[in-house]
Design a protein around this motif. Sequence first.
Motif, mmCIF file in Angstrom:
data_model
loop_
_atom_site.group_PDB
_atom_site.id
_atom_site.type_symbol
_atom_site.label_atom_id
_atom_site.label_comp_id
_atom_site.label_asym_id
_atom_site.label_seq_id
_atom_site.Cartn_x
_atom_site.Cartn_y
_atom_site.Cartn_z
ATOM 1 N N THR A 128 13.708 95.041 91.374
ATOM 2 C CA THR A 128 13.752 95.835 92.598
ATOM 3 C C THR A 128 15.125 95.686 93.258
ATOM 4 O O THR A 128 15.939 94.847 92.830
ATOM 5 C CB THR A 128 12.689 95.355 93.590
ATOM 6 N N PRO A 129 15.396 96.462 94.336
ATOM 7 C CA PRO A 129 16.664 96.285 95.054
ATOM 8 C C PRO A 129 16.869 94.861 95.580
ATOM 9 O O PRO A 129 17.999 94.397 95.714
ATOM 10 C CB PRO A 129 16.561 97.292 96.201
ATOM 11 N N ALA A 130 15.766 94.155 95.858
ATOM 12 C CA ALA A 130 15.859 92.790 96.377
ATOM 13 C C ALA A 130 16.024 91.757 95.270
ATOM 14 O O ALA A 130 16.126 90.560 95.546
ATOM 15 C CB ALA A 130 14.623 92.465 97.208
ATOM 16 N N GLY A 131 16.061 92.196 94.022
ATOM 17 C CA GLY A 131 16.212 91.263 92.914
ATOM 18 C C GLY A 131 14.907 90.700 92.399
ATOM 19 O O GLY A 131 14.894 89.835 91.520
ATOM 20 N N GLU A 132 13.784 91.178 92.939
ATOM 21 C CA GLU A 132 12.491 90.696 92.484
ATOM 22 C C GLU A 132 12.107 91.379 91.175
ATOM 23 O O GLU A 132 12.451 92.536 90.926
ATOM 24 C CB GLU A 132 11.420 90.964 93.549
ATOM 25 N N ALA A 133 11.389 90.660 90.351
ATOM 26 C CA ALA A 133 11.026 91.184 89.032
ATOM 27 C C ALA A 133 9.948 92.253 89.144
ATOM 28 O O ALA A 133 8.889 92.017 89.729
ATOM 29 C CB ALA A 133 10.543 90.053 88.142
ATOM 30 N N VAL A 134 10.219 93.425 88.591
ATOM 31 C CA VAL A 134 9.167 94.404 88.354
ATOM 32 C C VAL A 134 8.471 94.041 87.051
ATOM 33 O O VAL A 134 7.255 94.072 86.940
ATOM 34 C CB VAL A 134 9.738 95.836 88.287
ATOM 35 N N ILE A 135 9.294 93.636 86.076
ATOM 36 C CA ILE A 135 8.760 93.072 84.841
ATOM 37 C C ILE A 135 9.835 92.201 84.201
ATOM 38 O O ILE A 135 11.011 92.571 84.181
ATOM 39 C CB ILE A 135 8.278 94.171 83.865
ATOM 40 N N ASP A 136 9.450 91.028 83.734
ATOM 41 C CA ASP A 136 10.311 90.130 82.966
ATOM 42 C C ASP A 136 9.928 90.236 81.499
ATOM 43 O O ASP A 136 8.751 90.126 81.148
ATOM 44 C CB ASP A 136 10.144 88.678 83.428
ATOM 45 N N LEU A 137 10.923 90.444 80.653
ATOM 46 C CA LEU A 137 10.674 90.623 79.228
ATOM 47 C C LEU A 137 11.418 89.562 78.429
ATOM 48 O O LEU A 137 12.602 89.322 78.662
ATOM 49 C CB LEU A 137 11.112 92.019 78.790
ATOM 50 N N THR A 138 10.717 88.930 77.499
ATOM 51 C CA THR A 138 11.279 87.857 76.690
ATOM 52 C C THR A 138 11.335 88.294 75.232
ATOM 53 O O THR A 138 10.396 88.923 74.734
ATOM 54 C CB THR A 138 10.423 86.582 76.809
ATOM 55 N N GLU A 139 12.423 87.947 74.555
ATOM 56 C CA GLU A 139 12.586 88.344 73.159
ATOM 57 C C GLU A 139 11.576 87.593 72.277
ATOM 58 O O GLU A 139 11.553 86.371 72.251
ATOM 59 C CB GLU A 139 14.004 88.071 72.677
ATOM 60 N N VAL A 140 10.752 88.361 71.566
ATOM 61 C CA VAL A 140 9.747 87.769 70.679
ATOM 62 C C VAL A 140 10.131 87.946 69.215
ATOM 63 O O VAL A 140 9.657 87.222 68.343
ATOM 64 C CB VAL A 140 8.348 88.371 70.938
ATOM 65 N N GLU A 141 10.952 88.937 68.938
ATOM 66 C CA GLU A 141 11.553 89.151 67.631
ATOM 67 C C GLU A 141 12.936 89.708 67.882
ATOM 68 O O GLU A 141 13.255 90.117 69.002
ATOM 69 C CB GLU A 141 10.740 90.158 66.788
ATOM 70 N N SER A 142 13.755 89.733 66.857
ATOM 71 C CA SER A 142 15.103 90.243 67.033
ATOM 72 C C SER A 142 15.071 91.687 67.536
ATOM 73 O O SER A 142 14.562 92.578 66.860
ATOM 74 C CB SER A 142 15.870 90.183 65.710
ATOM 75 N N GLY A 143 15.571 91.888 68.753
ATOM 76 C CA GLY A 143 15.640 93.225 69.319
ATOM 77 C C GLY A 143 14.349 93.746 69.907
ATOM 78 O O GLY A 143 14.278 94.903 70.320
#
Length: 226
Positions: A90-105
């Motif tokens: 968001t504009p405030a820097g809050e996460a709308v969604i955090d995504l972590t790499e589970v496979e290459s790319g």
Amino acid sequence: MQLALALAGAMLIGASAHAQDAAALKKNMIGQWELSTTDRSKTCVVTLKPESTQQGSKLELEPDCAKVLPFTKDIVAWNIKGLDIVRLQTPAGEAVIDLTEVESGIFEGIRSGEGVYILQNLAAARSLSKTMDAMIGDWSIVRGNGRAICGLTLTNNEAGPENFQLFLKPRCDPLVANFKPTQWRLERGELLMFSASGETWHFEADDNAQWRRMPDMADPLLLLRQ
């Protein structure tokens, strides 16, 4: 004293390595990505840009994103958190969604009450789409000796939020008839078949452009196009 200096040096080296990892990830993320549900029934193209703003780094969402994935209306920037988290924020820097790499790319994120979402390179995602389109039609399940034991049809008829309908043809071998798959989907390079009882068969493409049931067996099961 020497121990303290050694520890301080190790900490500095570790911090430097972490910073390099985050910087490398940020560089690799520049470009076009597809944000989607796991079955890709709902997709949105996100362009991650290198330019920085007060909120993070710039991004662009294709015009229909908010209609397809309503939560994306709150996304205005992106950033790297920690070593491997891509944050759409968001504009405030809050996460709308955090995504972590589970496979290459391929990155995965969860939104509470909604489910899992996938972020992957746009070209790779569209290649997967073509692969899925190519799967629609009639197939045979074949023993390793070449004997066909069942025919089936993979369709693109939705059978829930992630899966598609699968129909068995008459006179299947009891091994398949007892399993009685009714749904299928592609997921992370595998073809998954699901029975009504919740059992799952996994197939992986092998070097011969055919799909082999995994884990592999002495008498393998192959899925071949009819």
